[in-house]
Design a protein around this motif. Structure first.
Motif, mmCIF file in Angstrom:
data_model
loop_
_atom_site.group_PDB
_atom_site.id
_atom_site.type_symbol
_atom_site.label_atom_id
_atom_site.label_comp_id
_atom_site.label_asym_id
_atom_site.label_seq_id
_atom_site.Cartn_x
_atom_site.Cartn_y
_atom_site.Cartn_z
ATOM 1 N N GLN A 4 6.903 60.688 10.172
ATOM 2 C CA GLN A 4 5.807 60.173 9.037
ATOM 3 C C GLN A 4 6.166 59.005 8.765
ATOM 4 O OE1 GLN A 4 3.084 62.050 8.980
ATOM 5 N NE2 GLN A 4 2.080 60.375 7.655
ATOM 6 N N ARG A 8 3.634 55.704 9.016
ATOM 7 C CA ARG A 8 3.285 54.841 8.020
ATOM 8 C C ARG A 8 3.482 53.376 8.232
ATOM 9 N NH1 ARG A 8 1.641 57.777 3.570
ATOM 10 N NH2 ARG A 8 2.405 59.848 3.571
ATOM 11 N N ASP A 34 -8.926 52.261 0.661
ATOM 12 C CA ASP A 34 -8.731 53.857 0.747
ATOM 13 C C ASP A 34 -7.351 54.287 1.253
ATOM 14 O OD1 ASP A 34 -11.475 53.975 -0.060
ATOM 15 O OD2 ASP A 34 -12.416 54.296 1.889
ATOM 16 N N TRP A 35 -6.960 53.347 2.060
ATOM 17 C CA TRP A 35 -5.753 53.944 2.870
ATOM 18 C C TRP A 35 -4.463 53.857 1.772
ATOM 19 C CZ3 TRP A 35 -1.408 50.576 3.774
ATOM 20 C CH2 TRP A 35 -0.447 51.036 4.882
ATOM 21 N N ARG A 36 -4.702 52.584 1.065
ATOM 22 C CA ARG A 36 -3.632 52.447 0.330
ATOM 23 C C ARG A 36 -3.419 53.033 -0.885
ATOM 24 N NH1 ARG A 36 -2.059 45.953 -1.463
ATOM 25 N NH2 ARG A 36 -0.001 46.344 -2.229
ATOM 26 N N ARG A 37 -4.414 53.795 -1.264
ATOM 27 C CA ARG A 37 -4.519 54.703 -2.509
ATOM 28 C C ARG A 37 -3.345 55.607 -2.348
ATOM 29 N NH1 ARG A 37 -10.962 56.052 -2.630
ATOM 30 N NH2 ARG A 37 -11.519 54.150 -3.717
ATOM 31 N N ASP A 38 -2.969 56.052 -1.219
ATOM 32 C CA ASP A 38 -1.942 56.893 -0.925
ATOM 33 C C ASP A 38 -0.555 56.164 -1.252
ATOM 34 O OD1 ASP A 38 0.744 58.177 -0.116
ATOM 35 O OD2 ASP A 38 -0.624 59.353 1.443
ATOM 36 N N GLU A 40 2.685 56.439 -0.837
ATOM 37 C CA GLU A 40 3.418 56.294 0.095
ATOM 38 C C GLU A 40 2.802 54.938 1.087
ATOM 39 O OE1 GLU A 40 6.561 57.316 0.542
ATOM 40 O OE2 GLU A 40 6.362 58.370 -1.160
ATOM 41 N N ASN A 41 1.721 55.010 1.068
ATOM 42 C CA ASN A 41 1.078 53.820 2.293
ATOM 43 C C ASN A 41 1.130 52.538 1.551
ATOM 44 O OD1 ASN A 41 0.360 55.841 4.132
ATOM 45 N ND2 ASN A 41 -1.807 56.031 3.475
ATOM 46 N N THR A 214 -4.812 52.356 -5.880
ATOM 47 C CA THR A 214 -3.799 52.789 -6.286
ATOM 48 C C THR A 214 -4.350 54.348 -7.009
ATOM 49 O OG1 THR A 214 -3.289 51.781 -8.181
ATOM 50 C CG2 THR A 214 -2.084 51.115 -6.496
ATOM 51 N N SER A 216 -7.033 57.551 -7.067
ATOM 52 C CA SER A 216 -8.042 58.210 -6.319
ATOM 53 C C SER A 216 -9.435 58.393 -6.729
ATOM 54 C CB SER A 216 -7.374 59.763 -6.397
ATOM 55 O OG SER A 216 -7.456 60.279 -7.555
#
Length: 325
Positions: A4, A8, A34-38, A40-41, A214, A216
């Motif tokens: 994982q 990433r 949208d991707w960077r909201r996670d 860990e991303n 950052t 949701s």
């Protein structure tokens, strides 16, 4: 490193390269947000950015410099459509090669578009004209970092307030980063003020999208005459008094039933001779009016006359406002 984590890292490198191509679309910006909201991303992308920050050190090492040169050549071929994506090549090359290729993914862009910092002192305002034709008006005690390239336009508002008059360029969205907030525009006129960890955004003309990468929470789209404060406990778009919100660009401060404590704090931003409230009863009194920014004496005199407040001057020059006993 887990599978994982490898995924990433590849995604982060791909986003880093994609955002620094010649053309970056609004869809790309939204997809990245949208991707960077996670979290860990976000951390994975920060590590890729940190690799680039190490470029100055790596360039001093002949072996690493050679790797970086080769990486830039590869990135160049990718931009011309003659090579596969760089992200496919990262894993086999090990840590040193990964650093070099992460740098090369945006090498030409970053080397030629180092950020330029503009700022103002207390009581100063400044108009900055950018190479793309856009204009930034900086308010008192404000600071921005500007990075322009053939693929993107990014401004970081690190303190204070600014009004942005953006030259339209559909191939290069204009992104203002203020704390945890991104304001995305193509051609428009809007103001941004740092507010806690977020920002207060008012739209004068055109349209802007506002996001917190950052979080949701869903983003917002503003139409002319609307305002949003992202640091509020429940952010919502409201109608704004645009002339009042932007009067500072004309050297005026407009207050509409504003608590004196808030008005005093605003006036103090423009002066090295602060006003001090020593009576809690004074703080909640509401004030309305238009005042010259920096005219502390006129402001205090008006408050004294209109609201029956006593004004004294302390030994260090502070102007003290109190309610009569």
């Amino acid at each position: 490193m887990t599978i994982q984590a490898d995924i990433r890292r590849k995604e982060a490198t791909d986003w880093f390269a994609r955002l620094n191509q010649r053309k970056v679309t609004t869809a790309d910006i939204q997809g990245f947000s949208d991707w960077r909201r996670d979290p860990e991303n976000a951390r994975a992308f920060s590590r890729v950015e940190a690799m680039w920050d190490a470029a100055g050190t790596l360039a001093k090492d002949p072996a690493m410099a050679a790797l970086a040169d080769d990486a830039i050549e590869r990135a160049d071929r990718r931009r011309r459509g003659r090579a596969k994506g760089l992200s496919d090549r990262l894993l086999p090359l090990g840590a040193a090669g990964a650093v070099a290729l992460a740098l090369g993914a945006a090498g030409l862009f970053w080397w030629s578009a180092q950020p330029v910092v503009y700022g103002t002192g207390i009581g100063e305002q400044r108009t900055v004209r950018l190479d793309d034709g856009s204009r930034i008006i900086l308010d008192t005690d404000s600071r921005v970092s500007v990075r322009l390239s053939g693929s993107s336009r990014v401004v970081s508002l690190t303190s204070g307030r600014a009004l942005f008059d953006v030259q339209a360029d559909a191939s290069r969205p204009f992104v203002v980063q203020a704390g945890d907030t991104q304001v995305i525009a193509v051609g428009t006129r809007f103001g941004v003020r740092r507010a806690g960890e977020g920002a207060r955004v008012v739209l004068v003309e055109g349209r802007v999208d506002v996001r917190k990468p950052t979080s949701s929470a869903q983003g917002w789209s503003l139409s002319p005459g609307q305002l949003l404060t992202t640091s509020a406990s429940a952010p919502r778009v409201v109608t704004a008094n645009v002339p009042a919100e932007t009067s500072w660009t004309l050297g005026r401060l407009t207050f509409e039933r504003t608590p004196i404590a808030t008005a005093v704090a605003e006036m103090n931003r423009y002066s090295t001779t602060p006003i001090e409230l020593q009576d809690a009863r004074v703080s909640a009194v509401l004030v309305s009016g238009v005042f010259d920014a920096g005219d502390v004496d006129g402001f205090v005199a008006a408050l004294g006359d209109l609201y029956n407040l006593e004004v004294t001057t302390a030994a260090d020059g502070r102007l003290v406002l109190t309610a009569p006993t």
